[in-house]
Write a protein that holds these residues in place. Structure first.
Motif, mmCIF file in Angstrom:
data_model
loop_
_atom_site.group_PDB
_atom_site.id
_atom_site.type_symbol
_atom_site.label_atom_id
_atom_site.label_comp_id
_atom_site.label_asym_id
_atom_site.label_seq_id
_atom_site.Cartn_x
_atom_site.Cartn_y
_atom_site.Cartn_z
ATOM 1 N N LEU A 264 0.893 -1.041 0.035
ATOM 2 C CA LEU A 264 -0.170 -0.015 -0.001
ATOM 3 C C LEU A 264 1.057 1.294 0.009
ATOM 4 O O LEU A 264 1.594 1.376 0.778
ATOM 5 N N LEU A 265 0.974 2.132 -1.063
ATOM 6 C CA LEU A 265 1.548 3.297 -1.245
ATOM 7 C C LEU A 265 0.606 4.405 -0.930
ATOM 8 O O LEU A 265 -0.180 4.771 -1.794
ATOM 9 N N ALA A 266 0.896 5.282 0.235
ATOM 10 C CA ALA A 266 -0.174 6.576 0.220
ATOM 11 C C ALA A 266 0.768 7.779 -0.222
ATOM 12 O O ALA A 266 1.450 8.234 0.241
ATOM 13 N N TYR A 267 0.160 8.268 -1.436
ATOM 14 C CA TYR A 267 0.890 9.332 -2.029
ATOM 15 C C TYR A 267 0.135 10.640 -1.302
ATOM 16 O O TYR A 267 -1.051 10.876 -1.287
ATOM 17 N N ARG A 268 1.105 11.511 -0.598
ATOM 18 C CA ARG A 268 0.608 12.541 -0.174
ATOM 19 C C ARG A 268 0.826 13.681 -0.978
ATOM 20 O O ARG A 268 2.097 13.830 -1.468
ATOM 21 N N ALA A 269 -0.075 14.717 -0.927
ATOM 22 C CA ALA A 269 -0.042 15.836 -1.919
ATOM 23 C C ALA A 269 -0.748 17.028 -1.021
ATOM 24 O O ALA A 269 -1.464 16.872 -0.351
ATOM 25 N N ARG A 270 -0.051 18.207 -1.592
ATOM 26 C CA ARG A 270 -0.696 19.517 -0.964
ATOM 27 C C ARG A 270 -2.081 19.640 -1.087
ATOM 28 O O ARG A 270 -2.862 19.881 -0.379
ATOM 29 N N TRP A 271 -2.711 19.242 -2.205
ATOM 30 C CA TRP A 271 -4.161 18.981 -2.857
ATOM 31 C C TRP A 271 -4.161 17.695 -3.295
ATOM 32 O O TRP A 271 -3.535 17.434 -4.283
ATOM 33 N N VAL A 272 -5.137 17.248 -3.046
ATOM 34 C CA VAL A 272 -5.877 15.798 -3.569
ATOM 35 C C VAL A 272 -7.127 16.396 -4.063
ATOM 36 O O VAL A 272 -8.107 16.980 -3.580
ATOM 37 N N VAL A 273 -7.499 16.161 -5.506
ATOM 38 C CA VAL A 273 -8.487 16.809 -6.219
ATOM 39 C C VAL A 273 -9.337 15.615 -6.628
ATOM 40 O O VAL A 273 -8.985 15.286 -8.090
ATOM 41 N N PRO A 274 -10.166 14.964 -6.153
ATOM 42 C CA PRO A 274 -10.753 13.582 -6.679
ATOM 43 C C PRO A 274 -11.803 13.919 -7.737
ATOM 44 O O PRO A 274 -11.997 12.781 -8.472
ATOM 45 N N VAL A 275 -12.285 15.058 -7.915
ATOM 46 C CA VAL A 275 -13.266 15.419 -9.165
ATOM 47 C C VAL A 275 -14.748 15.063 -8.461
ATOM 48 O O VAL A 275 -15.709 15.785 -8.773
ATOM 49 N N ALA A 276 -14.869 13.644 -8.257
ATOM 50 C CA ALA A 276 -15.898 13.193 -7.704
ATOM 51 C C ALA A 276 -16.094 13.752 -6.451
ATOM 52 O O ALA A 276 -17.332 13.563 -6.049
ATOM 53 N N GLY A 277 -15.481 14.462 -5.578
ATOM 54 C CA GLY A 277 -15.793 15.254 -4.528
ATOM 55 C C GLY A 277 -14.830 16.366 -4.256
ATOM 56 O O GLY A 277 -14.139 16.463 -4.996
ATOM 57 N N PRO A 278 -15.262 17.012 -3.035
ATOM 58 C CA PRO A 278 -14.438 18.289 -2.726
ATOM 59 C C PRO A 278 -12.908 17.771 -2.623
ATOM 60 O O PRO A 278 -12.442 17.031 -2.313
ATOM 61 N N PRO A 279 -12.205 18.927 -2.942
ATOM 62 C CA PRO A 279 -10.471 19.062 -2.779
ATOM 63 C C PRO A 279 -10.159 18.495 -1.371
ATOM 64 O O PRO A 279 -10.804 19.103 -0.574
ATOM 65 N N LEU A 280 -9.015 17.904 -1.152
ATOM 66 C CA LEU A 280 -8.661 17.574 0.150
ATOM 67 C C LEU A 280 -7.172 18.289 0.314
ATOM 68 O O LEU A 280 -6.369 17.810 -0.418
ATOM 69 N N ALA A 281 -7.136 19.219 1.352
ATOM 70 C CA ALA A 281 -6.029 19.773 1.470
ATOM 71 C C ALA A 281 -5.043 18.623 2.249
ATOM 72 O O ALA A 281 -5.439 18.112 3.116
ATOM 73 N N ARG A 282 -3.810 18.540 1.816
ATOM 74 C CA ARG A 282 -2.809 17.477 2.369
ATOM 75 C C ARG A 282 -3.338 16.106 2.485
ATOM 76 O O ARG A 282 -3.559 15.524 3.562
ATOM 77 N N GLY A 283 -3.894 15.847 1.207
ATOM 78 C CA GLY A 283 -4.743 14.759 1.232
ATOM 79 C C GLY A 283 -3.587 13.510 0.828
ATOM 80 O O GLY A 283 -2.585 13.603 0.467
ATOM 81 N N PHE A 284 -4.292 12.252 0.649
ATOM 82 C CA PHE A 284 -3.477 10.951 0.425
ATOM 83 C C PHE A 284 -4.371 10.309 -0.569
ATOM 84 O O PHE A 284 -5.538 10.123 -0.421
ATOM 85 N N VAL A 285 -3.616 9.760 -1.640
ATOM 86 C CA VAL A 285 -4.176 8.838 -2.551
ATOM 87 C C VAL A 285 -3.251 7.620 -2.466
ATOM 88 O O VAL A 285 -2.269 7.589 -2.652
ATOM 89 N N THR A 286 -4.110 6.627 -1.930
ATOM 90 C CA THR A 286 -3.458 5.436 -1.642
ATOM 91 C C THR A 286 -3.548 4.201 -2.834
ATOM 92 O O THR A 286 -4.766 3.912 -3.228
ATOM 93 N N VAL A 287 -2.386 3.684 -3.190
ATOM 94 C CA VAL A 287 -2.526 2.774 -4.362
ATOM 95 C C VAL A 287 -2.140 1.559 -3.869
ATOM 96 O O VAL A 287 -0.912 1.102 -3.208
ATOM 97 N N ARG A 288 -2.741 0.435 -4.207
ATOM 98 C CA ARG A 288 -2.304 -0.766 -4.180
ATOM 99 C C ARG A 288 -2.300 -1.718 -5.720
ATOM 100 O O ARG A 288 -3.304 -1.683 -6.611
ATOM 101 N N GLY A 289 -0.969 -2.151 -5.996
ATOM 102 C CA GLY A 289 -0.801 -2.597 -7.403
ATOM 103 C C GLY A 289 -1.198 -1.540 -8.342
ATOM 104 O O GLY A 289 -0.642 -0.366 -8.449
ATOM 105 N N SER A 290 -2.325 -1.782 -9.235
ATOM 106 C CA SER A 290 -2.936 -0.695 -10.441
ATOM 107 C C SER A 290 -4.077 -0.073 -10.050
ATOM 108 O O SER A 290 -4.455 0.764 -10.855
#
Ligand SMILES: [Zn+2]
Length: 415
Positions: free
Chosen positions: A10-36
């Protein structure tokens, strides 16, 4: 350069802003990836995840460009000159690739160049118009999600069978090779016989293939449909491609829209000159018909203002495309989104962003796979550099600045 696959970690990528488009932007958010795949999106990393700090970036879904012509990607600048007559421009395009009805196969290098340029600009999913013979190398196929539309150009009834066979073969090749998704593109009203157009749409229904059609692009095209006259008709007559009576006088874009509505998914490319009734029809058929507006190509020809606000107000689904380098200086889809944000300030920035992400994915039937940052979707990401002092509104930083994509991820791998 690609990093090695992360496997089950599990790799959790932290960014100043995470912009999911499907929901509101997250300040200091994480997008966690497993495999593809995306495993989680939130303001804290899941237990056991390894955190990777990406720094001052906005993390967005990989962009989806539903309409381009990669065969022209080696061009350093658009053909012709700005605001030239549309028929004159078409003649330059066809001259650049041989004969209007028997185009030269697209050079594989141009397609590869276009894919690389697109990836560098954060585009991870592409709808490409394949005019004649289409192939993609293994590495390119692995690094981009590609829908290749077999393009058909013929007004002659003598060539219907040949054209249909070629498209069927293209769809078969896609199914057997599995490197791209097959789709169908009757080119435009002035280059495809209406009967062949209908057969191609029905083939799309039979094979569940998306159908793209250039429609209502220029005044020259509308004049040809209405009166069998004008610069485009003259161009076709001069080259011996005109078939008298093939396109009945009084034809309107609406006549084609009614047929397109039979397809499982249809893309109206451009739609610059759709009238009120046609806009209402497209909106009523939004589950099947989308409009792909190509902003900088539209500006290149200096067409009248695009009916984008009317389309959105009516409830139509609209995505943005770059079109090819014959009419756009580059394949940077974000620049097209910025063009729209600047030209139509009343459209909410999140809606502009959706036109190059979620709504663009819907046009290709890929909304369950890509287009937003949501658990279960493919890990396709675009990381955009942000200035040190970013506006409180991340959309402002994304659409109102010139900041560029610095990293692109496709299926869990940084490219
Ligand atoms: Zn096009």
């Amino acid at each position: 350069m690609m990093s090695s696959p992360a496997g089950d970690r599990l790799l959790a990528y932290r960014a100043r802003w995470v912009v999911p488009v499907a929901g509101p932007p997250l300040a200091r958010g994480f997008v966690t990836v497993r495999g593809s795949r995306i495993a989680a999106v939130g303001v804290s990393p899941p237990d056991g995840a390894q955190v990777v700090d990406l720094g001052d970036v906005a993390l967005l879904p990989g962009f989806v460009n539903p309409h381009t012509h990669l065969e022209f990607s080696a061009l350093v600048q658009p053909l012709g000159c700005a605001e030239m007559n549309f028929a004159a421009w078409i003649s330059l395009v066809t001259a650049s690739r041989g004969n209007a009805e028997q185009p030269r196969p697209a050079p594989a290098e141009s397609i590869a160049l276009g894919l690389a340029e697109s990836r560098a600009a954060g585009v991870t999913t592409i709808g490409d118009i394949a005019t004649a013979g289409w192939q993609v190398g293994k590495a390119d196929a692995a690094a981009t999600d590609i829908t290749a539309f077999a393009e058909v150009i013929t007004l002659s009834a003598l060539r219907f069978a040949e054209a249909l066979d070629r498209v069927r073969k293209h769809l078969d090749d896609a199914a057997t090779q599995g490197r791209w998704r097959g789709a169908i593109c009757p080119h435009a009203p002035y280059t495809v016989h209406p009967e062949l157009f209908a057969k191609l749409v029905d083939l799309g229904t039979e094979r569940d293939a998306t159908v793209a059609f250039h429609l209502a692009e220029s005044a020259d095209e509308l004049e040809l449909m209405r009166d069998s006259a004008g610069p485009l008709a003259e161009y076709l007559i001069a080259r011996g491609f005109w078939i008298p009576g093939a396109i009945p006088r009084g034809t309107r874009p609406m006549d084609y829209l009614r047929v397109l509505a039979r397809a499982p998914r249809a893309l109206v490319i451009h739609g610059n000159l759709l009238d009120e009734q046609e806009i209402a029809f497209v909106a009523a058929q939004r589950d099947r018909i989308s409009v792909v507006y190509c902003p900088r190509t539209h500006a290149y020809f200096d067409h009248p203002a695009h009916p984008l606000p009317k389309l959105l107000a009516a409830g139509a689904r609209v995505a943005l495309g770059t079109d090819g380098r014959v009419s756009n200086p580059d394949l940077n889809l974000l620049t097209d989104a910025r063009h729209v944000a600047g030209k139509f300030p009343t459209i909410a920035p999140v809606d502009v962003l959706a036109m190059i992400t979620l709504h663009a994915a819907e046009t290709l039937g890929l909304e369950r796979e890509v287009g937003s940052l949501e658990p279960g979707k493919r890990a396709d990401l675009a990381a955009l550099a942000l200035p040190q002092h970013v506006a409180a509104d991340p959309y402002e930083a994304i659409l109102g600045s010139g900041s560029q994509v610095v990293r692109t991820m496709h299926a869990g791998e940084w490219i």
